[in-house]
Design an enzyme around this catalytic site. Structure first.
Site, short mmCIF file in Angstrom:
data_model
loop_
_atom_site.label_atom_id
_atom_site.label_comp_id
_atom_site.label_asym_id
_atom_site.label_seq_id
_atom_site.Cartn_x
_atom_site.Cartn_y
_atom_site.Cartn_z
N CYS A 13 41.24 44.94 33.71
CA CYS A 13 42.70 45.04 33.59
C CYS A 13 43.24 46.17 34.46
CB CYS A 13 43.11 45.32 32.15
SG CYS A 13 42.60 44.06 30.99
C1 BEZ Z 1 38.32 44.35 31.10
O1 BEZ Z 1 39.50 44.42 31.40
O2 BEZ Z 1 37.47 44.87 31.80
C2 BEZ Z 1 37.88 43.63 29.86
C3 BEZ Z 1 38.71 43.58 28.76
C4 BEZ Z 1 38.26 42.94 27.62
C5 BEZ Z 1 37.02 42.35 27.59
C6 BEZ Z 1 36.20 42.38 28.72
C7 BEZ Z 1 36.64 43.03 29.86
#
Ligand code: BEZ
Length: 210
Positions: free
Chosen positions: A45
């Site tokens: 994200c």
């Molecule tokens: C991420 O943004 O890296 C992420 C968020 C939730 C679960 C897995 C990855």
């Protein structure tokens, strides 16, 4: 609630990093992109938000407003945004909804319980100036989205809203387009007097109209 193409985008009032907004009022006459994030302070994200902030001028050029969401509160988003600016080189320059009560997530069916009970999936909605849903895509949490693809779809949507054409596989702005299947040759002669190439009676190709 399931939100399908052609439906009116559900309206809501929500707290964001840029103050409380009413979604439809905030959109005004613009196109919109609403996209969800599973959780604050997560790596994928972080890269997505940095990238969207970097290419925001491309959305502005197309009269598209961008808004993000996660189920964490606005004060958490604000702390996270400092990390995004530091690590991604661009500060987040669009509102982020703090959807702690999951109101917006539920309206847009962004929580898929068999993937996660608590986090939103990576949803993307493109909304037209008529407030209708023009595109919806769902990605898993582990896969960062390709926002250049979102821009490409916006180019296609804006072109096909203006002209009775469709865009072929992997089309990008400036490439040849296809005359829509519902357009007869008689109508096409009026619409495209410069002519087209008939590959098959159902596959008629012409340069992108301006
Ligand atoms: C991420 O943004 O890296 C992420 C968020 C939730 C679960 C897995 C990855």
């Amino acid at each position: 609630m399931t939100v399908r193409l052609g439906d009116t985008a559900p309206d809501f009032t929500a707290a964001t990093t840029q103050g409380t907004i009413n979604f439809h009022e905030w959109l005004g006459d613009s196109w919109g992109v609403l996209f969800s994030h599973p959780k604050d302070f997560t790596p994928v994200c972080t890269t997505e938000l940095g990238y969207v902030a970097r290419i925001k001028p491309e959305f502005d050029k197309r009269n598209v407003k961008v808004i993000g969401l996660s189920v964490d509160p606005v004060d958490s988003h604000e702390k996270w945004e400092a990390d995004i600016a530091e690590t991604q080189g661009t500060a987040v320059n669009f509102p982020m909804i703090g959807d702690s009560d999951k109101n917006v997530s539920n309206l847009y069916d962004m929580i898929h319980p068999n993937a996660s009970d608590t986090m939103t999936v990576r949803s993307v909605f493109i909304i037209g100036p008529d407030k209708k849903i023009k595109l919806s895509i769902t990605y898993p949490a582990s896969t960062g989205r390709n926002f250049d693809e979102i821009l490409r779809v916006i180019d296609s949507l804006q072109l096909t809203a203006k002209f009775k054409v469709a865009t072929p596989a992997n089309w990008v702005n400036g490439n040849d387009v296809i005359i829509g299947g519902a357009v007869s040759d008689e109508e096409a002669k009026q619409l495209f007097p410069q002519g087209w190439k008939t590959v098959k009676p159902y596959l008629r190709v012409l340069p992108q109209p301006k």
